[in-house]
Design a protein around this motif. Structure first.
Motif, PDB file in Angstrom:
ATOM      1  N   LYS A  86      79.001 -35.163  -1.642  1.00 52.73           N
ATOM      2  CA  LYS A  86      77.984 -36.205  -1.801  1.00 52.73           C
ATOM      3  C   LYS A  86      78.091 -37.207  -0.672  1.00 52.73           C
ATOM      4  O   LYS A  86      77.121 -37.785  -0.226  1.00 52.73           O
ATOM      5  CB  LYS A  86      78.184 -36.893  -3.157  1.00 52.73           C
ATOM      6  N   TYR A  87      79.299 -37.428  -0.197  1.00 52.01           N
ATOM      7  CA  TYR A  87      79.532 -38.361   0.888  1.00 52.01           C
ATOM      8  C   TYR A  87      79.957 -37.571   2.119  1.00 52.01           C
ATOM      9  O   TYR A  87      80.633 -36.565   2.024  1.00 52.01           O
ATOM     10  CB  TYR A  87      80.617 -39.372   0.493  1.00 52.01           C
ATOM     11  N   GLY A  88      79.569 -38.033   3.268  1.00 51.54           N
ATOM     12  CA  GLY A  88      79.805 -37.279   4.487  1.00 51.54           C
ATOM     13  C   GLY A  88      81.057 -37.693   5.211  1.00 51.54           C
ATOM     14  O   GLY A  88      81.955 -38.310   4.674  1.00 51.54           O
ATOM     15  N   GLY A  89      81.099 -37.336   6.507  1.00 55.88           N
ATOM     16  CA  GLY A  89      82.193 -37.771   7.366  1.00 55.88           C
ATOM     17  C   GLY A  89      83.517 -37.124   7.008  1.00 55.88           C
ATOM     18  O   GLY A  89      83.596 -36.019   6.490  1.00 55.88           O
ATOM     19  N   CYS A  90      84.592 -37.870   7.281  1.00 56.90           N
ATOM     20  CA  CYS A  90      85.928 -37.312   7.161  1.00 56.90           C
ATOM     21  C   CYS A  90      86.386 -37.181   5.719  1.00 56.90           C
ATOM     22  O   CYS A  90      87.490 -36.719   5.470  1.00 56.90           O
ATOM     23  CB  CYS A  90      86.925 -38.176   7.941  1.00 56.90           C
ATOM     24  N   GLN A  94      78.981 -40.749  12.128  1.00 56.78           N
ATOM     25  CA  GLN A  94      78.505 -42.076  12.513  1.00 56.78           C
ATOM     26  C   GLN A  94      78.557 -43.095  11.378  1.00 56.78           C
ATOM     27  O   GLN A  94      78.527 -44.292  11.616  1.00 56.78           O
ATOM     28  CB  GLN A  94      77.057 -41.980  13.027  1.00 56.78           C
ATOM     29  N   GLU A  95      78.601 -42.628  10.146  1.00 58.38           N
ATOM     30  CA  GLU A  95      78.473 -43.531   9.009  1.00 58.38           C
ATOM     31  C   GLU A  95      79.830 -43.846   8.388  1.00 58.38           C
ATOM     32  O   GLU A  95      80.838 -43.222   8.692  1.00 58.38           O
ATOM     33  CB  GLU A  95      77.555 -42.890   7.961  1.00 58.38           C
ATOM     34  N   ILE A  96      79.836 -44.833   7.495  1.00 60.96           N
ATOM     35  CA  ILE A  96      81.035 -45.148   6.717  1.00 60.96           C
ATOM     36  C   ILE A  96      81.330 -43.957   5.822  1.00 60.96           C
ATOM     37  O   ILE A  96      80.455 -43.484   5.085  1.00 60.96           O
ATOM     38  CB  ILE A  96      80.826 -46.421   5.891  1.00 60.96           C
ATOM     39  N   CYS A  97      82.556 -43.463   5.865  1.00 56.95           N
ATOM     40  CA  CYS A  97      82.852 -42.159   5.276  1.00 56.95           C
ATOM     41  C   CYS A  97      82.601 -42.083   3.782  1.00 56.95           C
ATOM     42  O   CYS A  97      82.222 -41.036   3.264  1.00 56.95           O
ATOM     43  CB  CYS A  97      84.285 -41.756   5.600  1.00 56.95           C
ATOM     44  N   PHE A  98      82.792 -43.159   3.037  1.00 58.73           N
ATOM     45  CA  PHE A  98      82.661 -43.092   1.590  1.00 58.73           C
ATOM     46  C   PHE A  98      81.298 -43.553   1.084  1.00 58.73           C
ATOM     47  O   PHE A  98      81.056 -43.579  -0.131  1.00 58.73           O
ATOM     48  CB  PHE A  98      83.767 -43.915   0.903  1.00 58.73           C
ATOM     49  N   VAL A  99      80.407 -43.914   1.995  1.00 60.61           N
ATOM     50  CA  VAL A  99      79.081 -44.401   1.613  1.00 60.61           C
ATOM     51  C   VAL A  99      78.086 -43.245   1.662  1.00 60.61           C
ATOM     52  O   VAL A  99      78.070 -42.485   2.621  1.00 60.61           O
ATOM     53  CB  VAL A  99      78.637 -45.547   2.544  1.00 60.61           C
ATOM     54  N   PRO A 100      77.240 -43.064   0.634  1.00 62.60           N
ATOM     55  CA  PRO A 100      76.283 -41.961   0.626  1.00 62.60           C
ATOM     56  C   PRO A 100      75.216 -42.125   1.697  1.00 62.60           C
ATOM     57  O   PRO A 100      75.059 -43.199   2.286  1.00 62.60           O
ATOM     58  CB  PRO A 100      75.672 -42.047  -0.783  1.00 62.60           C
ATOM     59  N   LYS A 101      74.485 -41.055   1.928  1.00 64.47           N
ATOM     60  CA  LYS A 101      73.439 -41.072   2.953  1.00 64.47           C
ATOM     61  C   LYS A 101      72.386 -42.127   2.677  1.00 64.47           C
ATOM     62  O   LYS A 101      71.723 -42.619   3.593  1.00 64.47           O
ATOM     63  CB  LYS A 101      72.788 -39.683   3.044  1.00 64.47           C
ATOM     64  N   GLU A 102      72.229 -42.489   1.400  1.00 64.40           N
ATOM     65  CA  GLU A 102      71.228 -43.500   1.038  1.00 64.40           C
ATOM     66  C   GLU A 102      71.621 -44.900   1.510  1.00 64.40           C
ATOM     67  O   GLU A 102      70.790 -45.810   1.471  1.00 64.40           O
ATOM     68  CB  GLU A 102      71.023 -43.510  -0.478  1.00 64.40           C
TER      69      GLU A 102
END
Length: 374
Positions: A46-50, A199-207
């Motif tokens: 659900k969350y991206g990144g690392c 590019q995004e904060i790892c624990f924040v969803p795409k929304e």
């Protein structure tokens, strides 16, 4: 003969994979470790990144290709306690945090370093673009900007202490460009060579972070007034956390001039707006300061530095001095700076000659923007 045992933090990206591979080539005994800091329910997560399970599998495959052991450590609760909870509280109090700074301080270079020492490792290595060296004249370890100024991550590492720097390796800090990192990955046959950067904060969803706060801290989003700098109410807001200094979105339309968020008052749940001229500050107050190249306070006199007040911002000339409260620093810009934002970090750079502006002296969390020099 081995140059020592290194725990390489492997996030599932190309940078950390190349880091592990380079260290093995240099003669270190490398152990790959991936931190599970958020639980997913699908391959991509659900969350991206690392944080995604897909990233864990990418790291596992890279370690197998390099030929090093790989382990996954469950840091979910620790990460939530040290990083996510603070992230939520900062927004609750009208500040705009940088969770990567807190993650580096408490997760990677405190707890993971402790785990590495428990494994008998001599060093901890990450894929950060920065440099570490020992200054024989001062007897202190120093943190410097990366060779690649476009990828430099020293801003997010200013919280590192001497004991951590003494055991930290940043192999990518001397690489000239990210293209060079990808070239090395292709030459080594690593499966991550062309993986896009996260590019995004790892624990924040795409929304986005607002969706995250709505789910995790709905009480932080309370409607309240929007006022101008004279105190006149001009509208309502859905929650202080929806706003940050310098923002133009979600503001009342139909005003005579363009308005920007110039202040957030969490105690009264008020968003203050004004013209762009109100965004400029003469200085700042920083707290929770950490010193690297300097042994720390007391500063004998105001110190001329280059200061960055946001990760992707340009450094500005400033004079810094000790604040009235212990652990605080007051900064005065040579030229007023736009959108000085509480919750972000002010990082001080120094150095002489060819290294001017390259050495991280220290930094702190911006507590307040000062409209007048002090």
């Amino acid at each position: 003969m081995s140059k020592g045992v290194v725990v390489a933090a492997m996030s599932g990206g190309v940078d950390s994979a190349v880091t592990a591979a380079l260290l093995k080539q240099e003669g270190y005994e490398v152990i790959g470790i991936t931190l599970q800091i958020w639980q997913e329910h699908s391959e991509q997560g659900k969350y991206g990144g690392c944080c995604s399970l897909g990233a864990v599998e990418d790291a596992r495959r890279a370690a197998a290709k390099i030929g090093i052991p790989h382990y996954v450590l469950n840091f979910r609760d620790y990460f939530a306690d040290k990083v996510i909870d603070r992230f939520i509280e900062e927004y609750r109090w009208g500040r705009t945090p940088n969770p990567c700074v807190e993650c580096n301080r408490t997760v990677k270079f405190e707890e993971l370093l402790r785990q590495a020492e428990n494994l008998g490792a001599d060093f901890l290595a990450t894929g950060h673009y920065a440099r570490v060296r020992f200054n024989e004249q001062t007897g202190r370890y120093e943190l410097l900007k990366a060779r690649d100024s476009h990828k430099d991550q020293s801003y997010a590492l200013y919280t590192l202490r001497q004991e951590a720097l003494a055991k930290t390796l940043f192999p990518l800090g001397h690489i000239e460009s990210k293209q060079e990192t990808r070239r090395i990955a292709r030459e080594l046959g690593l499966p991550l060579a062309n993986k896009p950067d996260s590019q995004e904060i790892c624990f924040v969803p795409k929304e986005g972070y607002i969706a995250f706060l709505k789910e995790k801290a709905p009480t932080a989003l309370r409607p309240g007034p929007i006022v101008d700098t004279s105190g006149r109410k001009i509208g309502e807001h859905p929650g202080v956390a929806f706003y940050t200094i310098g923002q133009r979105k979600r503001l009342p339309a139909g005003q005579k001039e363009a308005l920007f968020v110039v202040a957030l008052d969490a105690e009264t749940n008020t968003v203050v707006v004004g013209p762009e001229s109100e965004l400029y500050a003469a200085g700042f107050l920083a707290s929770e300061c950490n010193w690297i190249a300097l042994s720390g306070p007391p500063l004998e006199a105001p110190l001329a530095v280059q200061v960055k007040i946001r990760y992707n911002g340009q450094a500005a000339s400033a004079l810094i001095r000790e604040g009235e409260e212990r652990g605080t620093i007051v900064g005065c810009f040579m030229q007023p700076q736009r959108a000085v934002t509480p919750g972000q970090s002010a990082v001080f750079y120094g150095g002489e000659g060819a290294e001017a502006g390259q050495v991280v002296l220290g930094g702190g969390i911006i507590a307040d923007a000062l409209k007048q020099s002090s």
